[in-house]
Design an enzyme around this catalytic site. Structure first.
Site, PDB file in Angstrom:
ATOM      1  N   CYS A  97       0.843  -1.212   0.000  1.00  0.00           N
ATOM      2  CA  CYS A  97       0.000   0.000   0.000  1.00  0.00           C
ATOM      3  C   CYS A  97       0.871   1.251   0.000  1.00  0.00           C
ATOM      4  O   CYS A  97       0.582   2.223  -0.697  1.00  0.00           O
ATOM      5  CB  CYS A  97      -0.920   0.021   1.222  1.00  0.00           C
ATOM      6  SG  CYS A  97      -1.999  -1.412   1.311  1.00  0.00           S
TER       7      CYS A  97
ATOM      8  N   ARG B 138      -7.941  -4.626  -3.179  1.00  0.00           N
ATOM      9  CA  ARG B 138      -7.486  -3.405  -3.859  1.00  0.00           C
ATOM     10  C   ARG B 138      -8.439  -3.149  -5.010  1.00  0.00           C
ATOM     11  O   ARG B 138      -8.241  -3.656  -6.107  1.00  0.00           O
ATOM     12  CB  ARG B 138      -6.054  -3.554  -4.386  1.00  0.00           C
ATOM     13  CG  ARG B 138      -5.019  -3.759  -3.309  1.00  0.00           C
ATOM     14  CD  ARG B 138      -3.604  -3.823  -3.860  1.00  0.00           C
ATOM     15  NE  ARG B 138      -2.749  -4.413  -2.869  1.00  0.00           N
ATOM     16  CZ  ARG B 138      -2.231  -3.751  -1.834  1.00  0.00           C
ATOM     17  NH1 ARG B 138      -2.471  -2.474  -1.675  1.00  0.00           N
ATOM     18  NH2 ARG B 138      -1.459  -4.367  -0.964  1.00  0.00           N
TER      19      ARG B 138
HETATM   20  C1  BEZ Z   1       0.687  -4.683   1.893  1.00  0.00           C
HETATM   21  O1  BEZ Z   1       1.898  -4.879   1.919  1.00  0.00           O
HETATM   22  O2  BEZ Z   1       0.222  -3.606   1.526  1.00  0.00           O
HETATM   23  C2  BEZ Z   1      -0.249  -5.809   2.251  1.00  0.00           C
HETATM   24  C3  BEZ Z   1       0.131  -7.110   1.953  1.00  0.00           C
HETATM   25  C4  BEZ Z   1      -0.725  -8.151   2.306  1.00  0.00           C
HETATM   26  C5  BEZ Z   1      -1.926  -7.890   2.949  1.00  0.00           C
HETATM   27  C6  BEZ Z   1      -2.296  -6.592   3.209  1.00  0.00           C
HETATM   28  C7  BEZ Z   1      -1.451  -5.530   2.858  1.00  0.00           C
END
Ligand code: BEZ
Length: 233
Positions: free
Chosen positions: A57, A134
């Site tokens: 993110c 997402r």
């Molecule tokens: C992230 O790195 O943004 C992420 C990865 C897995 C689950 C939720 C967020």
């Protein structure tokens, strides 16, 4: 846990699809309260992310911020959302500022009760299981949903593809044409299929006279420079 109430809520939830009006909402954001309809007249790229202080993110927010001028050039308002609190958002964006010097140039919604996420189908039991969190809604200046994309939590979005899709949607809206696979701005576009037999024969026999390049009467391309914008796109 999936109980009967959840199943019923899922069954009756309005399915948001391309072509529907994006449901309006008011929200708390990192730039103060906003209402979706205040952005009427602009395109809106409304996107959710799984959570603050997470690496993928963070990389996405940095990429969105770096390409903000490109979105702005296309009259696009970026609008983020997650179910984190506003203080959490502020803490995370402050960390991004400290790491990169970037002041996040768009609002991030704090959807604490997940009511907006639920309205947009961004959360549901099976989706959480799949970690498909997402989402991207591309909303046009009339507040109509024009595209919906879903990515898994593990893989960040490609901002250049989002810009390309916005370019394609804007060309289709302005000129009433379609764009082929892998289209990039400047490439030929696909004109609507002939609607009369005379037109079909002319396209088949003498497409150059119509400034068209036709591989078949129903498969014709032209340069955007040959077209004039629709009166009321
Ligand atoms: C992230 O790195 O943004 C992420 C990865 C897995 C689950 C939720 C967020």
């Amino acid at each position: 846990m999936i109980n009967n109430e959840t199943i019923e809520a899922e069954r009756t939830r309005v399915c948001l699809t391309i072509g529907r009006i994006a449901p309006d909402f008011t929200a708390v954001t990192t730039e103060g309260p906003i209402t979706l309809s205040q952005y009427r007249g602009k395109w809106v790229l409304f996107f959710s992310h799984p959570g603050d202080f997470t690496p993928v993110c963070t990389s996405e927010f940095i990429a969105f911020a770096q390409l903000q001028p490109e979105f702005e050039k296309r009259n696009v308002q970026l609008l983020g959302i997650s179910i984190d609190s506003n203080p959490a958002h502020l803490g995370w964006l402050y960390d991004i500022f400290q790491m990169t010097g970037i002041v996040m140039p768009f609002p991030l919604i704090a959807d604490r009760d997940a009511s907006i996420a639920a309205l947009y189908g961004m959360v549901s039991p099976d989706r959480i299981y799949e970690q498909s969190v997402r989402d991207v809604f591309i909303i046009d200046p009339n507040q109509r949903i024009r595209s919906i994309l879903i990515y898994p939590a593990t893989n960040g979005r490609n901002m250049y593809e989002l810009l390309r899709l916005i370019d394609a949607l804007q060309v289709s809206t302005t000129y009433g044409v379609s764009t082929p696979a892998n289209w990039m701005p400047g490439d030929p576009v696909i004109v609507p299929v002939a609607s009369t037999l005379d037109e079909a024969i002319e396209r088949g026999m003498d497409p150059e006279s119509l400034e068209l390049n036709c591989l078949a009467w129903w498969y014709c391309f032209t340069d955007l420079s040959e077209l004039t914008p629709l009166p009321n796109p």
